[in-house]
Enzyme design. Structure first.
Site, PDB file in Angstrom:
ATOM      1  N   SER A   5       0.831  -1.205   0.000  1.00  0.00           N
ATOM      2  CA  SER A   5       0.000   0.000   0.000  1.00  0.00           C
ATOM      3  C   SER A   5       0.866   1.256   0.000  1.00  0.00           C
ATOM      4  O   SER A   5       2.043   1.229   0.375  1.00  0.00           O
ATOM      5  CB  SER A   5      -0.885   0.027   1.248  1.00  0.00           C
ATOM      6  OG  SER A   5      -1.701  -1.113   1.301  1.00  0.00           O
TER       7      SER A   5
HETATM    8  N1  SAH Z   1      -0.307  -5.302   4.310  1.00  0.00           N
HETATM    9  C1  SAH Z   1       0.343  -5.559   3.044  1.00  0.00           C
HETATM   10  C2  SAH Z   1      -0.565  -5.198   1.885  1.00  0.00           C
HETATM   11  C3  SAH Z   1      -0.480  -6.207   0.788  1.00  0.00           C
HETATM   12  S1  SAH Z   1      -1.763  -6.152  -0.416  1.00  0.00           S
HETATM   13  C4  SAH Z   1       1.679  -4.830   2.946  1.00  0.00           C
HETATM   14  O1  SAH Z   1       2.013  -4.030   3.845  1.00  0.00           O
HETATM   15  O2  SAH Z   1       2.431  -5.092   2.013  1.00  0.00           O
HETATM   16  C5  SAH Z   1      -3.005  -7.176   0.303  1.00  0.00           C
HETATM   17  C6  SAH Z   1      -2.657  -8.625   0.549  1.00  0.00           C
HETATM   18  O3  SAH Z   1      -3.867  -9.280   0.968  1.00  0.00           O
HETATM   19  C7  SAH Z   1      -2.159  -9.404  -0.653  1.00  0.00           C
HETATM   20  O4  SAH Z   1      -0.907  -9.962  -0.335  1.00  0.00           O
HETATM   21  C8  SAH Z   1      -3.208 -10.502  -0.849  1.00  0.00           C
HETATM   22  O5  SAH Z   1      -2.680 -11.746  -1.282  1.00  0.00           O
HETATM   23  C9  SAH Z   1      -3.801 -10.623   0.548  1.00  0.00           C
HETATM   24  N2  SAH Z   1      -5.152 -11.199   0.629  1.00  0.00           N
HETATM   25  C10 SAH Z   1      -6.197 -11.058  -0.227  1.00  0.00           C
HETATM   26  N3  SAH Z   1      -7.279 -11.763   0.204  1.00  0.00           N
HETATM   27  C11 SAH Z   1      -6.892 -12.354   1.388  1.00  0.00           C
HETATM   28  C12 SAH Z   1      -7.546 -13.237   2.306  1.00  0.00           C
HETATM   29  N4  SAH Z   1      -8.808 -13.649   2.141  1.00  0.00           N
HETATM   30  N5  SAH Z   1      -6.848 -13.641   3.398  1.00  0.00           N
HETATM   31  C13 SAH Z   1      -5.557 -13.248   3.596  1.00  0.00           C
HETATM   32  N6  SAH Z   1      -4.882 -12.440   2.751  1.00  0.00           N
HETATM   33  C14 SAH Z   1      -5.537 -12.006   1.658  1.00  0.00           C
END
Ligand code: SAH
Length: 206
Positions: free
Chosen positions: A51
């Protein structure tokens, strides 16, 4: 970066301090070093993104974290948001659904000495692998279509959940404060439109 965050309305000193200390480039491919401190989302592999710093700061601020609190994060991704919360003194539990990211990020967070326990699973179900619920705080870092009931059930009464809810393109940043154990016993506040990758069902093993 902290100056930029202040200009964008981040006033929580603990958030600013943690984001000043946790270097964002640690969580990115070195090819992206030059872009690491710009306020933009960047690719982290597996079709996912880290993000924008302003979004990480806003979600961290909305969460009202205090040292020692148990925090559940959905969407470990690069590990950056989890590391910021751990720097703020939280005991962080983080769930990622994609094995590729889980396998990359778990050892990275350990190497950096972050107090984060990582799990491979489906965030819609909350944390089922270990018996750690209820949590003081829950933060969802992907865009959900609706409130995941299992997650609300794992939040303490009086606890706070920050979660973007909406469609695949944009979502509303919402903050729920749980007021009782019954269905629908929460208060909701809205904090504007954001654009997250979608929260998907089930775990992905490749
Ligand atoms: N907090 C992260 C943001 C990554 S983007 C950071 O600081 O980099 C969001 C993430 O959510 C992705 O890696 C995606 O694979 C994950 N995601 C999507 N649906 C999900 C679910 N149902 N359970 C766990 N993770 C999920």
């Amino acid at each position: 970066m902290c100056e930029l965050l202040k200009q964008q309305g981040i006033t929580d000193d603990a958030v600013l301090k943690a984001m000043g200390a946790v270097r964002r480039h640690w969580f990115l491919d070195s090819a992206l070093d030059a872009l690491a401190y710009e306020d933009r989302a960047l690719k982290i592999g597996a079709d996912q993104t880290i993000s924008r710093p302003s979004t990480v700061a806003m979600q961290s601020q909305l969460l009202c974290v205090e040292s020692g609190m148990k925090v559940l994060e959905i969407g470990t991704g690069s590990g950056y948001q989890a590391a910021v919360l751990s720097k703020m003194g939280a005991k962080v539990f983080s769930i990622e659904r994609q094995k590729e990211l889980f396998d990359h990020t778990r050892p990275l967070l350990a190497e950096l000495g972050c107090r984060v326990r990582c799990f491979l699973g489906d965030g819609y179900q909350g944390l089922t692998e270990v018996d750690q619920a209820p949590f003081d705080r829950i933060i969802v870092t992907c865009g959900a279509r609706e409130m995941p009931e299992a997650l609300m059930a794992q939040l303490k009464v009086g606890g706070i959940m920050v979660i973007p809810i909406g469609g695949d393109d944009t979502q509303e940043m919402l903050r729920f404060t749980k007021t009782g154990e019954g269905r629908g016993e929460w208060e909701k506040e809205e904090f504007g439109r954001y654009s997250f990758v979608p929260m998907l069902d089930g775990r992905q093993m490749h």
